[in-house]
Design a protein around this motif. Structure first.
Motif, PDB file in Angstrom:
ATOM      1  N   THR A  48       0.740  -1.126  -0.137  1.00 54.05           N
ATOM      2  CA  THR A  48      -0.139  -0.018  -0.070  1.00 54.05           C
ATOM      3  C   THR A  48       0.973   1.149   0.114  1.00 54.05           C
ATOM      4  O   THR A  48       1.673   1.569   1.066  1.00 54.05           O
ATOM      5  N   PHE A  49       0.762   2.058  -1.226  1.00 56.87           N
ATOM      6  CA  PHE A  49       1.587   3.266  -1.313  1.00 56.87           C
ATOM      7  C   PHE A  49       1.110   4.457  -0.711  1.00 56.87           C
ATOM      8  O   PHE A  49      -0.249   4.779  -1.329  1.00 56.87           O
ATOM      9  N   SER A  50       1.355   4.833   0.476  1.00 54.72           N
ATOM     10  CA  SER A  50       0.593   6.114   1.018  1.00 54.72           C
ATOM     11  C   SER A  50       1.360   7.236   1.120  1.00 54.72           C
ATOM     12  O   SER A  50       2.488   7.594   0.985  1.00 54.72           O
ATOM     13  N   GLU A  51       0.614   8.180   1.442  1.00 50.74           N
ATOM     14  CA  GLU A  51       1.064   9.645   1.321  1.00 50.74           C
ATOM     15  C   GLU A  51       0.534  10.206   2.685  1.00 50.74           C
ATOM     16  O   GLU A  51      -0.623  10.495   2.794  1.00 50.74           O
ATOM     17  N   SER A  52       1.562  10.761   3.624  1.00 48.77           N
ATOM     18  CA  SER A  52       0.945  11.793   4.746  1.00 48.77           C
ATOM     19  C   SER A  52       1.769  12.704   4.811  1.00 48.77           C
ATOM     20  O   SER A  52       2.665  13.099   4.171  1.00 48.77           O
ATOM     21  N   ARG A  53       1.000  14.088   5.419  1.00 49.61           N
ATOM     22  CA  ARG A  53       1.327  15.450   5.238  1.00 49.61           C
ATOM     23  C   ARG A  53       1.189  15.973   6.818  1.00 49.61           C
ATOM     24  O   ARG A  53       0.337  15.741   7.282  1.00 49.61           O
ATOM     25  N   LEU A  92       6.018   5.103  -8.093  1.00 48.22           N
ATOM     26  CA  LEU A  92       5.158   4.251  -7.098  1.00 48.22           C
ATOM     27  C   LEU A  92       5.999   3.376  -6.389  1.00 48.22           C
ATOM     28  O   LEU A  92       6.792   2.743  -6.755  1.00 48.22           O
ATOM     29  N   PHE A  93       5.436   3.166  -5.206  1.00 48.43           N
ATOM     30  CA  PHE A  93       6.019   2.099  -4.155  1.00 48.43           C
ATOM     31  C   PHE A  93       7.539   2.256  -3.975  1.00 48.43           C
ATOM     32  O   PHE A  93       8.139   1.583  -3.530  1.00 48.43           O
ATOM     33  N   GLN A  94       7.858   3.425  -3.919  1.00 45.45           N
ATOM     34  CA  GLN A  94       9.188   4.323  -3.502  1.00 45.45           C
ATOM     35  C   GLN A  94       8.966   5.042  -2.337  1.00 45.45           C
ATOM     36  O   GLN A  94       8.386   6.157  -2.716  1.00 45.45           O
ATOM     37  N   LYS A 191       5.307   6.378   1.888  1.00 43.49           N
ATOM     38  CA  LYS A 191       5.957   5.155   2.325  1.00 43.49           C
ATOM     39  C   LYS A 191       5.266   3.997   1.601  1.00 43.49           C
ATOM     40  O   LYS A 191       3.742   4.044   1.406  1.00 43.49           O
ATOM     41  N   ASN A 192       5.994   2.818   1.415  1.00 43.59           N
ATOM     42  CA  ASN A 192       5.261   1.631   1.019  1.00 43.59           C
ATOM     43  C   ASN A 192       5.225   0.661   1.828  1.00 43.59           C
ATOM     44  O   ASN A 192       6.261   0.260   2.406  1.00 43.59           O
ATOM     45  N   ASN A 193       3.906   0.548   2.471  1.00 43.79           N
ATOM     46  CA  ASN A 193       3.821  -0.325   3.611  1.00 43.79           C
ATOM     47  C   ASN A 193       3.304  -1.957   2.969  1.00 43.79           C
ATOM     48  O   ASN A 193       2.724  -1.734   2.057  1.00 43.79           O
TER      49      ASN A 193
END
Length: 309
Positions: A48-53, A92-94, A191-193
């Motif tokens: 799961t490729f996620s983005e947090s801010r 993606l996924f990095q 982050k790639n979880n």
């Protein structure tokens, strides 16, 4: 995945034995292979490729040459929401972390360190501009002779070298500019979880070894959001898929944004090799596309301190 042959099984064992200082190669060359039992297991992986801010306040010296604060907020115009700032995502996924300014968030204020004076009190002389003489140690005369100290001219004190006798020095916070430009700094983290599950049924050796080898990809599903796998021949894989997607959705859907998901299934080949040496039966395993070997009871060992995997 092509089936394991006796020649390939022997080569794998010889390579394994050659990497162990206490294992003799004679047994590997003389043993008799009785049976090759083809096994295999599945590895399920969800990415799961996620983005947090998050935003945090930062500042920098505001130079007098500037015509105005960069990204200054016009009167009555609120700063942008952190999620409204356009930031290009990495591949993606990095995983990656970037920092950038939030537009329309800049404010100019007097430096909090020097209170807008551009200079701060010297920490060595504490603003006095003079320090105790190192030669006479403040006694005004030499210790060996009752004469006036020539270095401090009998005063017992000398000019401070740190501030050149001024009692203050350029403020390190505003670098002498007297003002600071405060702005919101956006910290974006991609982050790639990864969730990974290996079906270990029918295995007679440590399952954690399988995380170090690769398998043959037999299934791949990639989308913004993927759905659980159903009716897979190995029920454990279907259950793992359902659990992984539920866990990632609960963990990342509220605190961050899910940009992409990818789930894969790999078939990891495992061969159980039954052989005979000096009239006794033995067993070893060959696993992964790399043909790694696990031999618990290899017969030709001179000590028991070698790692067996």
């Amino acid at each position: 995945v092509p089936p394991m042959t006796e020649a390939a099984a022997r080569r794998a064992l010889l390579r394994f034995v050659g990497s162990r200082c206490c294992y003799g190669s004679g047994a590997a060359g003389e043993l008799v292979i009785r049976r090759l039992r083809q096994l295999g297991t599945y590895r399920y992986r969800l990415e799961t490729f996620s983005e947090s801010r998050l935003s945090e306040w930062a500042f920098e010296p505001f130079t007098s040459k500037s015509c105005g604060p960069r990204g200054a907020r016009p009167p009555g115009d609120p700063p942008l929401d952190p999620w409204d700032v356009e930031v290009g995502a990495p591949p993606l996924f990095q995983g990656q972390t970037r920092r950038c300014r939030v537009p329309r968030s800049a404010l100019v204020r007097d430096c909090h360190r020097c209170h807008g004076h551009g200079r701060a009190k010297c920490g060595v002389c504490h603003g006095a501009g003079r320090t105790r003489c190192v030669t006479c140690k403040g006694s005004r005369g030499r210790l060996e002779q009752p004469k006036r100290c020539q270095l401090c001219s009998g005063t017992g004190r000398k000019r401070c070298n740190t501030c050149s006798g001024r009692g203050s020095k350029t403020c390190a916070t505003c670098q002498g500019e007297k003002k600071l430009q405060h702005f919101k700094q956006l910290v974006v983290t991609w982050k790639n979880n990864v969730f990974e599950f290996v079906s270990e049924r029918r295995l007679n050796f440590p399952g954690e070894l399988l995380s170090k080898v690769s398998g043959e990809n037999i299934f791949k599903d990639e989308n913004v959001v993927v759905y659980p796998i159903i009716d897979f021949p190995e029920p454990e894989i279907s259950l793992a898929s359902q659990r992984a997607i539920a866990e990632h959705s609960a963990a990342f859907a509220t605190s961050s944004r899910i940009l992409r998901q990818r789930q894969t299934i790999e078939l990891i080949p495992i061969t159980e090799v039954h052989y005979q040496y000096s009239g006794k039966p033995y067993l070893y395993y060959i696993y992964g596309l790399e043909n790694k070997v696990y031999a618990l009871d290899y017969p030709a060992r001179c000590c028991c301190r070698c790692t067996i995997v």
